[in-house]
Scaffold this active site. Structure first.
Site, PDB file in Angstrom:
ATOM      1  CB  SER A 111      -0.841   0.187   1.173  1.00  0.00           C
ATOM      2  OG  SER A 111      -1.642   1.120   1.319  1.00  0.00           O
ATOM      3  CE  LYS A 124      -3.228  -2.389  -0.424  1.00  0.00           C
ATOM      4  NZ  LYS A 124      -3.447  -2.390  -1.773  1.00  0.00           N
ATOM      5  CG  HIS A 179      -4.636  -0.789   3.876  1.00  0.00           C
ATOM      6  ND1 HIS A 179      -4.911  -0.098   2.640  1.00  0.00           N
ATOM      7  CD2 HIS A 179      -4.047  -0.097   4.681  1.00  0.00           C
ATOM      8  CE1 HIS A 179      -4.340   0.963   2.600  1.00  0.00           C
ATOM      9  NE2 HIS A 179      -3.592   1.113   3.734  1.00  0.00           N
ATOM     10  CG  ASN A 180      -7.016  -1.411  -0.526  1.00  0.00           C
ATOM     11  OD1 ASN A 180      -6.081  -1.129   0.110  1.00  0.00           O
ATOM     12  ND2 ASN A 180      -6.841  -1.685  -1.932  1.00  0.00           N
ATOM     13  CD  GLU A 201      -7.374   3.330   0.244  1.00  0.00           C
ATOM     14  OE1 GLU A 201      -6.226   2.729   0.475  1.00  0.00           O
ATOM     15  OE2 GLU A 201      -7.635   3.450  -1.030  1.00  0.00           O
TER      16      GLU A 201
HETATM   17  P1  NBP Z   1      -1.271  -2.400 -13.999  1.00  0.00           P
HETATM   18  O1  NBP Z   1      -2.431  -3.040 -12.901  1.00  0.00           O
HETATM   19  O2  NBP Z   1      -1.823  -1.335 -14.731  1.00  0.00           O
HETATM   20  O3  NBP Z   1      -0.646  -3.669 -14.805  1.00  0.00           O
HETATM   21  C1  NBP Z   1       0.183  -3.245 -15.853  1.00  0.00           C
HETATM   22  C2  NBP Z   1       1.397  -4.356 -16.016  1.00  0.00           C
HETATM   23  O4  NBP Z   1       0.599  -5.747 -16.140  1.00  0.00           O
HETATM   24  C3  NBP Z   1       2.309  -4.025 -17.122  1.00  0.00           C
HETATM   25  O5  NBP Z   1       3.612  -4.325 -16.802  1.00  0.00           O
HETATM   26  C4  NBP Z   1       1.797  -5.097 -17.975  1.00  0.00           C
HETATM   27  O6  NBP Z   1       2.481  -5.476 -19.017  1.00  0.00           O
HETATM   28  C5  NBP Z   1       1.729  -6.269 -17.332  1.00  0.00           C
HETATM   29  N1  NBP Z   1       0.543  -7.417 -17.941  1.00  0.00           N
HETATM   30  C6  NBP Z   1      -0.601  -7.425 -18.086  1.00  0.00           C
HETATM   31 BR1  NBP Z   1      -1.925  -5.980 -17.995  1.00  0.00          BR
HETATM   32  N2  NBP Z   1      -1.034  -8.634 -18.785  1.00  0.00           N
HETATM   33  C7  NBP Z   1       0.127  -9.283 -18.428  1.00  0.00           C
HETATM   34  C8  NBP Z   1       0.279 -10.691 -18.874  1.00  0.00           C
HETATM   35  N3  NBP Z   1      -0.841 -11.319 -19.468  1.00  0.00           N
HETATM   36  N4  NBP Z   1       1.336 -11.148 -18.972  1.00  0.00           N
HETATM   37  C9  NBP Z   1       2.583 -10.289 -18.541  1.00  0.00           C
HETATM   38  N5  NBP Z   1       2.416  -9.072 -18.072  1.00  0.00           N
HETATM   39  C10 NBP Z   1       1.059  -8.661 -18.291  1.00  0.00           C
HETATM   40  O7  NBP Z   1      -0.155  -1.809 -13.227  1.00  0.00           O
HETATM   41  P2  NBP Z   1       0.216  -0.963 -11.778  1.00  0.00           P
HETATM   42  O8  NBP Z   1      -0.748   0.030 -11.481  1.00  0.00           O
HETATM   43  O9  NBP Z   1       1.582  -0.746 -11.750  1.00  0.00           O
HETATM   44  O10 NBP Z   1      -0.306  -2.227 -10.822  1.00  0.00           O
HETATM   45  C11 NBP Z   1       0.302  -3.260 -10.446  1.00  0.00           C
HETATM   46  C12 NBP Z   1      -0.159  -4.219  -9.439  1.00  0.00           C
HETATM   47  O11 NBP Z   1      -0.116  -3.523  -8.177  1.00  0.00           O
HETATM   48  C13 NBP Z   1      -1.547  -4.484  -9.713  1.00  0.00           C
HETATM   49  O12 NBP Z   1      -2.219  -5.733  -9.218  1.00  0.00           O
HETATM   50  C14 NBP Z   1      -2.194  -3.367  -8.938  1.00  0.00           C
HETATM   51  O13 NBP Z   1      -3.851  -3.700  -8.430  1.00  0.00           O
HETATM   52  C15 NBP Z   1      -1.176  -3.292  -7.461  1.00  0.00           C
HETATM   53  N6  NBP Z   1      -1.360  -2.280  -6.716  1.00  0.00           N
HETATM   54  C16 NBP Z   1      -1.579  -1.036  -7.598  1.00  0.00           C
HETATM   55  C17 NBP Z   1      -1.403   0.312  -6.741  1.00  0.00           C
HETATM   56  C18 NBP Z   1      -1.585   1.541  -7.414  1.00  0.00           C
HETATM   57  O14 NBP Z   1      -1.747   2.707  -6.560  1.00  0.00           O
HETATM   58  N7  NBP Z   1      -1.498   1.732  -8.670  1.00  0.00           N
HETATM   59  C19 NBP Z   1      -1.270   0.086  -5.367  1.00  0.00           C
HETATM   60  C20 NBP Z   1      -1.131  -0.971  -4.740  1.00  0.00           C
HETATM   61  C21 NBP Z   1      -0.994  -2.317  -5.461  1.00  0.00           C
HETATM   62  P3  NBP Z   1       2.754  -4.789 -20.561  1.00  0.00           P
HETATM   63  O15 NBP Z   1       3.640  -3.358 -20.103  1.00  0.00           O
HETATM   64  O16 NBP Z   1       3.287  -5.622 -21.237  1.00  0.00           O
HETATM   65  O17 NBP Z   1       1.279  -4.351 -20.762  1.00  0.00           O
END
Ligand code: NBP
Length: 477
Positions: free
Chosen positions: A128, A183, A186-187, A190
């Protein structure tokens, strides 16, 4: 050289987490399905530390020291399974796959079980703090096998946020899905925090008549007291922001339909399954969903409301103080409900979660970080098997001090027609827990009447049924 840790999935979260590891002196192997992201990371931030850019899955795995530690930061759901399927065959017993995405804990349990059969340690890890947290220090909630934490824990402790007393905001939460479960809650908390803050804002605006800029000032003041928290701090920032194009308060130019990604909804769904009353979190999820029903709201515009009588200037300041009391008391209730859900999940899945440790690692890095969490930790330090946060003496005393104002605020909201489902649900929960007798006795009577569902008596052991259709005598069931 080989990398101590690898990160695959280099969108905002993965790339910042990889940089955080590198900035802390670890050699980090980086990989992404679309290679351009890997290249961009190394080009832009290569100077921050030691990165090994891997083009293929095989290169990525080969770059890692053994036992391997491989962090997956991809979209939760099918993409996570796809990535596990791609990498698992390349790994050896003792290697570790760490899923840092927002996985559903049931998926984490399934994946952990499947990988355990191959001798691979699977760590479902809640992270988080958004992208800033990932870079500068998130709150980290790792689950999975205990022994995985022996080698992974020290690295996570380095990159995690630190609480004010210097303690790292990470701990081994428990086996398999425990980390992602915590987690999730937590959300959920939130969501509730944000809803309660939203209600406070609406009351200050519609009942007390303050402007967004004035309300920002009130939140800043509250932020120096017991409500001191990240969410209150950013609320003041958002409220004081002025839209450049129109000169209006920013909050007035944003469409009032809240979106959600799903973890709040999961918290409520799982609570229903576990039979845990998380009414405050549920109201927060429902409030977002109600806001999004544009057609329904449009069609309801002509509905009658009360004649609103805004407060005078001198009454407004006193009312603001009351709203602070209501917000604080309602916040205690949301955390009570959230911790109850964690305790129930821990019981159901045999996770043995340390609730005091959970409150401790939420003190820094995460979205709900707040001075308040120190008090929760103190409550669990004083008594680890506390049945409810409301049974802690300090919280009970604080609510006792707040409850008159809390009630006045809910009354004012009802009288003026301002929806405050969070404040009202929290108060109803509090009053229901306090009540010596609940109408549940009547519910049992009704159930016995129409369905012969039986009831228990206050004065005798056993189950009973009244012959409602006959002479109304009672029989032992
Ligand atoms: P995203 O949730 O937007 O995911 C994008 C990533 O997933 C890219 O690297 C993409 O690769 C990859 N991907 C996908 Br989509 N399909 C795939 C597949 N079939 N094989 C391999 N790679 C694949 O990214 P994020 O916002 O950085 O979040 C990452 C994780 O962290 C998520 O689970 C999210 O819920 C969690 N999270 C996010 C936050 C936040 O604030 N954003 C906070 C806490 C947790 P590509 O580049 O090749 O498309």
């Amino acid at each position: 050289t080989s990398a101590q840790i690898g990160v695959t999935g280099l969108a905002v979260m993965g790339r910042n987490l990889a940089r955080n590891f590198a900035r802390n002196g670890y050699t980090v192997a980086v990989h992404n399905r679309t290679e351009a992201r890997t290249k961009a990371l190394v080009e832009e931030f290569g100077g921050e530390g030691d990165f090994i850019a891997a083009e293929t899955a095989e290169e990525f795995v080969a770059a890692l020291e053994r036992p391997r530690r491989l962090v997956i930061m991809v979209k939760a759901g099918a993409p996570t399974d796809a990535v596990i399927q791609e990498f698992a065959p390349l790994l050896e017993p003792g290697d570790m796959i760490i899923d840092g995405g927002n996985a559903h804990f049931a998926d984490t349990r399934r994946r952990e079980k499947a990988l355990r059969e191959q001798g691979i340690h699977f760590v479902g890890m809640g992270v988080s703090g958004g992208e800033e947290g990932a870079l500068h220090g998130p709150s980290i909630m790792p689950g999975g096998p205990r022994e995985s934490y022996d080698s992974l824990g020290p690295m996570l402790e380095k990159i995690s946020a630190k609480a004010k007393d210097g303690a790292p905001c990470v701990t081994h939460i428990g086996p398999d899905g425990a980390g992602h479960f915590v987690k999730m809650v937590h959300n959920g908390i939130e969501y509730a925090d944000m809803q309660l803050i939203g209600e406070a804002y609406q009351l200050l605006r519609d009942v007390a008549g303050y402007s967004p800029a004035e309300i920002a000032g009130i939140f800043r003041r509250w932020n120096t007291g017991r409500l001191d928290s990240y969410l209150i701090e950013i609320t003041a920032e958002v409220l004081s922001h002025v839209d450049a194009a129109t000169g209006k308060p920013f909050v007035d130019v944003v469409v009032d339909q809240a979106e959600q990604k799903g973890t709040g909804r999961w918290t409520v769904q799982i609570a229903l399954d576990l039979g845990v009353p998380v009414s405050g979190i549920a109201e927060a999820v429902f409030a977002r969903s109600l806001s999004g029903h544009a057609a329904l709201r449009e069609a309801s515009q002509g509905l009658a409301g009360p004649k609103a009588v805004p407060l005078g200037k001198d009454e407004a300041a006193a009312f603001a103080d009351r709203v602070e009391q209501a917000l604080y008391a309602s916040k205690i209730v949301s955390y009570t409900q959230g911790f109850h859900e964690i305790a129930a999940g821990s019981e159901e899945y045999d996770w043995d979660i340390d609730l005091g440790a959970v409150s401790s690692i939420w003190r820094g890095g995460c979205i709900i970080r707040a001075a308040f969490l120190d008090r929760i930790r103190a409550a669990y330090d004083a008594r680890a098997d506390l049945p409810s946060l409301l049974s802690d003496e300090t919280f009970a005393r604080e609510i006792a001090g707040a409850q008159d104002d809390w009630r006045e605020v809910v009354i004012a909201a009802v009288r003026q027609g301002v929806p405050t489902p969070g404040f009202a649900a929290a108060l109803a929960y509090y009053d229901a827990l306090r009540a010596a007798r609940l109408p549940a006795a009547l519910t049992q009577g009704q159930r016995d009447f129409f369905g012969a569902h039986t009831y228990r008596r206050v004065d005798q052991e056993g189950s009973f049924h009244t012959l409602w259709g006959g002479d109304r005598s009672e029989v032992s069931a």
